[in-house]
Design a protein around this motif. Sequence first.
Motif, PDB file in Angstrom:
ATOM      1  N   ASN A 171       0.806  -1.162  -0.150  1.00  0.00           N
ATOM      2  CA  ASN A 171       0.053   0.111   0.047  1.00  0.00           C
ATOM      3  C   ASN A 171       0.803   1.242   0.028  1.00  0.00           C
ATOM      4  O   ASN A 171       0.442   2.251   0.201  1.00  0.00           O
ATOM      5  N   GLY A 172       2.178   1.177  -0.032  1.00  0.00           N
ATOM      6  CA  GLY A 172       3.113   2.124  -0.082  1.00  0.00           C
ATOM      7  C   GLY A 172       3.507   2.719   0.922  1.00  0.00           C
ATOM      8  O   GLY A 172       4.057   3.938   1.162  1.00  0.00           O
ATOM      9  N   ARG A 173       3.266   2.072   2.179  1.00  0.00           N
ATOM     10  CA  ARG A 173       3.657   2.286   3.563  1.00  0.00           C
ATOM     11  C   ARG A 173       5.048   2.074   3.712  1.00  0.00           C
ATOM     12  O   ARG A 173       5.468   1.037   3.690  1.00  0.00           O
ATOM     13  N   ARG A 174       5.658   3.204   4.365  1.00  0.00           N
ATOM     14  CA  ARG A 174       7.293   2.949   4.460  1.00  0.00           C
ATOM     15  C   ARG A 174       7.476   3.007   5.930  1.00  0.00           C
ATOM     16  O   ARG A 174       8.707   2.456   6.410  1.00  0.00           O
ATOM     17  N   GLY A 175       6.996   3.672   6.684  1.00  0.00           N
ATOM     18  CA  GLY A 175       7.348   3.556   8.066  1.00  0.00           C
ATOM     19  C   GLY A 175       6.279   2.666   9.209  1.00  0.00           C
ATOM     20  O   GLY A 175       5.212   2.505   8.890  1.00  0.00           O
ATOM     21  N   LEU A 176       6.972   2.150  10.160  1.00  0.00           N
ATOM     22  CA  LEU A 176       6.144   1.185  11.106  1.00  0.00           C
ATOM     23  C   LEU A 176       6.748   1.265  12.610  1.00  0.00           C
ATOM     24  O   LEU A 176       8.084   0.629  12.665  1.00  0.00           O
ATOM     25  N   ALA A 177       6.259   1.429  13.574  1.00  0.00           N
ATOM     26  CA  ALA A 177       6.665   1.667  14.930  1.00  0.00           C
ATOM     27  C   ALA A 177       6.235   0.332  15.554  1.00  0.00           C
ATOM     28  O   ALA A 177       5.023   0.195  15.632  1.00  0.00           O
ATOM     29  N   CYS A 178       7.049  -0.350  16.259  1.00  0.00           N
ATOM     30  CA  CYS A 178       6.668  -1.545  17.123  1.00  0.00           C
ATOM     31  C   CYS A 178       6.482  -1.090  18.472  1.00  0.00           C
ATOM     32  O   CYS A 178       7.288  -0.442  19.066  1.00  0.00           O
ATOM     33  N   VAL A 179       5.176  -1.312  18.923  1.00  0.00           N
ATOM     34  CA  VAL A 179       4.722  -0.650  20.196  1.00  0.00           C
ATOM     35  C   VAL A 179       4.268  -1.590  21.085  1.00  0.00           C
ATOM     36  O   VAL A 179       3.839  -2.664  20.626  1.00  0.00           O
ATOM     37  N   SER A 180       4.422  -1.454  22.536  1.00  0.00           N
ATOM     38  CA  SER A 180       3.786  -2.328  23.530  1.00  0.00           C
ATOM     39  C   SER A 180       3.161  -1.626  24.723  1.00  0.00           C
ATOM     40  O   SER A 180       3.835  -0.391  24.932  1.00  0.00           O
ATOM     41  N   VAL A 230      12.958  11.490  10.189  1.00  0.00           N
ATOM     42  CA  VAL A 230      12.063  10.287  10.112  1.00  0.00           C
ATOM     43  C   VAL A 230      11.612  10.437   8.367  1.00  0.00           C
ATOM     44  O   VAL A 230      11.625   9.374   7.601  1.00  0.00           O
ATOM     45  N   ASN A 231      11.502  11.817   8.020  1.00  0.00           N
ATOM     46  CA  ASN A 231      11.051  11.794   6.423  1.00  0.00           C
ATOM     47  C   ASN A 231      11.972  11.592   5.553  1.00  0.00           C
ATOM     48  O   ASN A 231      11.714  11.066   4.405  1.00  0.00           O
ATOM     49  N   THR A 232      13.248  12.032   5.886  1.00  0.00           N
ATOM     50  CA  THR A 232      14.495  11.722   5.234  1.00  0.00           C
ATOM     51  C   THR A 232      14.631  10.201   5.162  1.00  0.00           C
ATOM     52  O   THR A 232      14.775   9.719   3.976  1.00  0.00           O
ATOM     53  N   LEU A 259      11.329   0.053   3.881  1.00  0.00           N
ATOM     54  CA  LEU A 259      10.711   0.341   5.238  1.00  0.00           C
ATOM     55  C   LEU A 259      11.629   0.675   6.298  1.00  0.00           C
ATOM     56  O   LEU A 259      12.793   0.138   6.237  1.00  0.00           O
ATOM     57  N   VAL A 260      11.130   1.426   7.090  1.00  0.00           N
ATOM     58  CA  VAL A 260      11.908   1.830   8.297  1.00  0.00           C
ATOM     59  C   VAL A 260      10.816   1.497   9.638  1.00  0.00           C
ATOM     60  O   VAL A 260       9.988   1.863   9.781  1.00  0.00           O
ATOM     61  N   LEU A 261      11.434   0.396  10.193  1.00  0.00           N
ATOM     62  CA  LEU A 261      10.901  -0.009  11.512  1.00  0.00           C
ATOM     63  C   LEU A 261      11.566   0.668  12.809  1.00  0.00           C
ATOM     64  O   LEU A 261      12.647   0.875  12.753  1.00  0.00           O
TER      65      LEU A 261
END
Length: 306
Positions: free
Chosen positions: A130-139, A237-239, A246-248
């Motif tokens: 879907n063109g998404r490149r950022g993903l934060a793993c959260v808990s 982050v945008n850079t 993907l940036v995790l």
Amino acid sequence: MSIEPMDDFATDAAENATSSRVDDGSTRFDAPIRDALLRLGYLSEDQSARVASHQLERGLDFDQAALELGFITTDDLDRAREQLITSLALQNVARRPVSDELVVIAEPSSRRSESMRLLRTQIISQHLKNGRRGLACVSPTDGVGCSYIAANLAVSLSQVGYKTLIVDANMRSPRVDQIFGLDPNAPGLSTFLSLQVSRPERVVNANVLPGLAVMTAGPPTPRPQELLSGNRFRDGVNTLLREYDLVLFDTPAANANADALTVGAAAGYALMVARRDQSYYRDVSTLTEQLAASRCAVVGAVLNEF
């Protein structure tokens, strides 16, 4: 480990320090990208000077000014950025062997590795395509295996050809450096955010594994939330999102501070990590609501059993 889509879950939940200063940000002149464009022959010295003048006049980044003047194409810029990442990355940093926690490497035939590959498949089909490149793993709480999930997911994505970066945004109790055998006191995220380097690429460890880059948390800082809340983090982050498939982001537990919410808002999307027989539904649903309020979409949930 089981992976659950968040659509129904979210619906249910809704219903129920001083640093040496190198770049203070007062100028937008971007020498690294300029130098890369010059080295590749995409700009002449005369054009570079005209771009710098246009940049200051319009308040743009150097690359944006060069594009606006028509001196370079987007393909030229992509090639220059690729060279820039390679030249600025911390490729000569001493490294130890990676940890056995990276089960996709240490135990590729195990049930744990198969679970990570299943998670990878879902992230690719529901997120990357879907063109998404950022993903934060959260808990919601500590001890659920957030760093373990983030690290193994990053490696598994790189194994199938996705250019991946994992960023340790847990500057309170970082673990990514331990997992990947990197120096915890080497330059990292805190170095960039405290203005000790001008570009985030300068603190990226390139090719820690094939196709995988790592940004550690960096030296300890007494003010992580303050650093993460600034425009410099969002701009960085945008850079990075432009440079990788993907940036995790690994983040600290959300019940102790607001770091995970801040990182999630910058990344735009989050993967919820909980542990079977340890995490409480109310904690997960509360964090889901907080992320939604921060304009961060929760794309899925992992119930960790390992």
